[in-house]
Design an enzyme around this catalytic site. Sequence first.
Site, PDB file in Angstrom:
ATOM      1  N   VAL A   4       0.655  -1.131  -0.108  1.00 35.06           N
ATOM      2  CA  VAL A   4      -0.297  -0.091  -0.092  1.00 35.06           C
ATOM      3  C   VAL A   4       1.487   1.291   0.295  1.00 35.06           C
ATOM      4  O   VAL A   4       1.423   1.922   1.191  1.00 35.06           O
ATOM      5  CB  VAL A   4      -0.424  -0.062   1.256  1.00 35.06           C
ATOM      6  CG1 VAL A   4      -2.160   1.329   1.301  1.00 35.06           C
ATOM      7  CG2 VAL A   4      -2.229  -1.123   1.224  1.00 35.06           C
ATOM      8  N   CYS A   5       0.912   2.039  -1.165  1.00 35.52           N
ATOM      9  CA  CYS A   5       1.611   3.584  -0.769  1.00 35.52           C
ATOM     10  C   CYS A   5       2.424   3.546  -1.284  1.00 35.52           C
ATOM     11  O   CYS A   5       3.602   2.096  -1.754  1.00 35.52           O
ATOM     12  CB  CYS A   5       0.970   4.159   0.137  1.00 35.52           C
ATOM     13  SG  CYS A   5       1.219   6.134  -0.071  1.00 35.52           S
TER      14      CYS A   5
END
Length: 584
Positions: free
Chosen positions: A313-314
């Site tokens: 994530v990110c």
Amino acid sequence: MTQTEDRTAPDSTTVAEPAEQQSDLELVEAAIEALTGVLPVALSPTQGIAAARRLVGTVVRQPRALTRRGVDLTAQLARVAVGTSGIEPDRKDGRFKDPAWQENPVYKRLGQSYLAWNRAVLGVVDDLELDEKSKLRAQFLLRLLTEAVAPTNTLLGNPAALRRARETRGRSLVDGARHALHDIKANGGMPSMVDSRPFVIGETIAATPGKVVWSNEIAELIQYEPTTPQVHARPMLVLPPQINKYYVLDLAPGRSMVEHLVSHGHQVFMLSWANPTSADAAWDYDSYARTALEASDVVRDITGSPDMNMLGVCAGGITGAGLLGHLATAGDDRFASVTFLVTLIDFEVPSQVGTFISGPVVAAAGRKSRSDGVLSGRELARVFAWLRPNDLVWNYWVNNYLMGKNPPAFDVLAWNADAVDLPAGLHGDFMDMAQSNALTHPGELRVLGTAVDLGRVTADAYVVGAVTDHICPWRACYPTVDLLGGDVQFVLSSQGHIQALINPSGNPKGSYRTTDPVPEGAAAPSADEWLEQATEHQGSWWDHWVEWLEPRSGPKRKAKKTLGSTAHPATLDAPGSYVRGGHA
């Protein structure tokens, strides 16, 4: 699973509603997006002066833009004065929702005059022939000015605040002063965004049951309890962003991605990063990639599965991408599939964060974090708040100080306020990677001593962008489709950076777009071509993702009653100690 109803965010005309009635879209839009960006840099004073000088010089060389906008503004102000102007605020602009802005002739003319001037100022920049980065910087500086001088930011210019002062016999002004004094003492002078008191880690948020089964100085590994009689044989290892605490992915019952995965029979393992101190300045990209690699060995030992799925994530996705490249070179196929959520890998696509990337700024920011040992998460939050001042500063200025109300109690904003620091080593590596765009150039980035070529990563991939994400624009997420060597499914979620993550199953107002996956070795269409071909679906991409994971997660087997293993016994209850500020 409950679904919150879309409602208007707290503004100058409404009282903040209870947390369960708050709207993700209205309350969180852009409020968390900047903080979860992978590039913690901002416009420096030197950049600001240079951008202003460049803007003035361009106006001098291109006077027609200023003249044209000036003539239009004069005509518009004349219409405002005689009451024939049709200028209206954007329907999403909560500053002018009070009826007085339409019914009171003085306030109506004041509001229209401000809007006409604001649009003329920003319109000058649109009309000038500037390169993309200079234009974005100029717009940023001018928005700071135009949003700061909005009449709604003053007591006399805010009819709702004046009426509330009358109705409360001045009590709202007393409460506003009290809030301001509190923020001066405890929040660096910035208006507080949230009342965090109702949210308790491990009880009302980050509450999915599980155990810590392994840790090192950088992370704890949490294994979640199964809630189904049978589970998929192939587990899931989650790499959350290092710049936030992981529990945005396990926010609250009914709004937890972890809970959703577990309910569909997935064995979920989550890395919870430690909050570094100045003594941990040396933790760099390799340190985090190595920790993820060690955690994957623990997952294999506990589950008995030789391979697993990865969710990045990110910033955690950027770390995961480098690790996958390292393993591909080594011929290690322990990750059978990978999911990238709002992960910015190609920094050549224009974005708000990319606007502030330059050699001098990267060098200066690196020197600052190396001097301090860490990049302060609290200071970073303040910096990024000014990237969206109307949403993140003046909105709360009005609500807290002029209206005298408490900030809203909302779980996502409470998570956002629970800031963490970033070690100088990782901070520097991220900035260097962004400036060189290293992940897009085979062999340029070395991870754990290995040159990385994402084209050698042949695991099936699921890539999610968010249509209104201003920090990791979906068009910058999309090139991952071409960078990876396996079959890639790209999905475009509605809403923004964080709303795309907190996207409960069955969301009646959510939507997402898909096309057929890009086969291994095939050339992907451009982002705009993809959008033209895509089909829109109502609901949450979570449901589509679970269907995609199903054939990639192995056969079902009976769920174990105990967590951990002999070599890696279960210890602390989830969410562990690191998320509470603990440290090895």
